[in-house]
Design an enzyme around this catalytic site. Sequence first.
Site, mmCIF file in Angstrom:
data_model
loop_
_atom_site.group_PDB
_atom_site.id
_atom_site.type_symbol
_atom_site.label_atom_id
_atom_site.label_comp_id
_atom_site.label_asym_id
_atom_site.label_seq_id
_atom_site.Cartn_x
_atom_site.Cartn_y
_atom_site.Cartn_z
ATOM 1 N N GLU A 220 -5.476 9.399 10.129
ATOM 2 C CA GLU A 220 -4.176 8.896 10.548
ATOM 3 C C GLU A 220 -3.825 9.359 11.950
ATOM 4 O O GLU A 220 -4.146 10.467 12.358
ATOM 5 C CB GLU A 220 -3.071 9.375 9.597
ATOM 6 N N GLU B 56 0.850 -1.193 0.000
ATOM 7 C CA GLU B 56 0.000 0.000 0.000
ATOM 8 C C GLU B 56 0.883 1.240 0.000
ATOM 9 O O GLU B 56 1.723 1.419 0.884
ATOM 10 C CB GLU B 56 -0.931 0.013 1.230
#
Lengths: 285, 429
Positions: free
Chosen positions: A58, A47
């Site tokens: 995040e 990824e």
Amino acid sequence: MAENEAIAAAFADGPAFIPYLAVGDPDYEASKAYVEALARGGADIIELGLPFSEPIAEGSTIQNAIVRALEGGMTPSRFFEFVTELDVDVPLVCMTYYNLIYQYGRSRGGAPGPDAFVERAAEVGISGLVVPDLPAEEADPLREACDDHGLDLVFIVAPTTEGERLERMMERVSGYVYVQARLGTTGAKTDVSDQTTRSLQRLSEWDVPKAVGFGISSGDQAARIVANGADGIIVGSALVDIVAEGASSERPVEETAAELEAKARELAEGTREGAARRSPDVDAI
Amino acid sequence: MSTDGKFGDYGGQYVPEALMPAIGELDDAYQRYVLNNEDGFMDEFRERLADFGGRPTPLQRADRLSERYDLDVYLKREDLLHGGAHKLNNALGQVLLAKYMGKERIIAETGAGQHGTATAMAAAHLDMPCTIYMGERDINRQRPNVFRMKLNGSDVKPVTAGRGTLKEAISETMRDWAATVESTHYVIGSVVGPHPFPAMVRDFQAVISEEARRQAQEKIGGLPDSVIACAGGGSNTMGTFANFVDDDGAERSSADDPSGDEPRGRVDLYAVEAGGSSLAVDEEAGVAPNSASLSTGEEGVLHGARTKLLQDSFGQIMESHSISSGLDYAGVGPELAHLVDTDRVTPVAVDDDVALEGFHRLSQTEGIIPALETAHAFGYLEEHHAELSGSVIVNVSGRGDKDLQSAIEETDARDVPNAPDMSMFAEGI
């Protein structure tokens, strides 16, 4: 719905190890060496994070990586160039936020909308997309673009995803689902919650590979999660930590790359070991 | 009014999957308690706004400004609401809603500190633990507000990412929410974010125009010709416009508008944005030296909604700028973006200098020291009063006590023609 063959093949021989790095962290050349090190270490899929200025999903580790990459000059155009130059032979999945996908056509003088981004991603050899701020409810235009260009669209299943929402997602997902191991943002944690097992059970009737992420940092954890029925494990923050340390200590890129390769190998081996440990009844879910 | 969370193509729910159930739960609570007054929620909200907040706020004729501009200028005095700004309308509504929903903890972001202080007051008033995220740079610009939040018992967490302003604080609060969503309500500070926030915050703030419309009947004898409000994220703007949006002058058959037996008048709506130092952008540096997303922004997705944004050509969000930290935001509420696209709201921009002159003018002519946000609306009035006629309502969204330090510094840093001579006090500040 189109299925990307490269991603399907990556899950065909047993559970997949899927590492993540933010592209361009801390700079273009080093980042290339780091991604290639993950492939050497045994990644089945990689990824690649395309940095967005407001990464709301995040935690601080990956947020800081994104800041370093943006300061290093990473843009969507540079990202696609990076992917073209990359010397790896595993499928690549791009993880980014919807605004960058939506605006890419405009940056090339056209209209906004997801098609131009997906077309370019397919051209450079990206096999799938993960978009953490795009729930299934808003995903139809991107799903259509992915179908047109043969990309998988991976959705994230949270511990709170149930019922109708889960069904809506499963109708639109392809490639694999990203099973979020616990609530919160990304980040390495030592515990892997039993929410993971419950999530895997909730998904058992769906015929799509289930890759577990959020908080996995060791080969042992990877093995345990795979033994509990996961079809893959996704590791981001634990690898980004190594990049961050390399960036702050200013040690040679080769040393950091070697450490990443070693960590990847540990996680890849843990993943295979977990598959071997599976009991027959676990295998059924 | 929209119930599906879309305003034309704007709005929606662009958030991490983990937050979707919470947003669904909130939407359900919004429908039940706010729209349908279940368990008497709206009655309790109104009562607390009156007793704790001091509503209704006056609609005051500004005699000297009226004379200066040859207009009937009326001030909607949200600066007199408890806390000194319109922010309490929303904060009290959401904290009370969180209680009705059985949540145990409140989190909020703040830019200028006005939403943070309002949330801290509401949380103390309703006995809810509260954590406020605030950009480090804003903390330095707005220290008195940090103390106010602490005094009310809230925990203030500095956000160091990026430039340390509102957009980073919003991202950080969303992160907290993603981890604590089952027990925690996120009191968003403006008509931004995923549905139902833009509609719900508008409904809590709409009390401003509900009162103003009624007060205008008494004082003006009908509708005002124009309504002016400053716009950052847009909560005071939407609150001030909400009950005038349908006064668009269009012919309506009784089938369209069964409630109204009088013909609709026309009220012009002006959203005054922060023009900062310039409306131009520095794409290379990723900086827009303004916060004028309605006037200059492009459609995109930020913080859960599709709206107009200050962004570079790739879609990276720009660092915005304004002399007023409450307007300093790269996005704007999706409903406002839609009202601009459909020509119902006129977006205009006023730069830092003109806003500062507006700050001094209102202080001197009307004895009201406005917030620097509010000062933008008066800057616009000064520059464009010749284009207006009849009666004008300007929303005084907040008072300027919080801005004294930066107003004095900013005045010192430039040549403001109408500023008082403060040099004799320079040492002591």
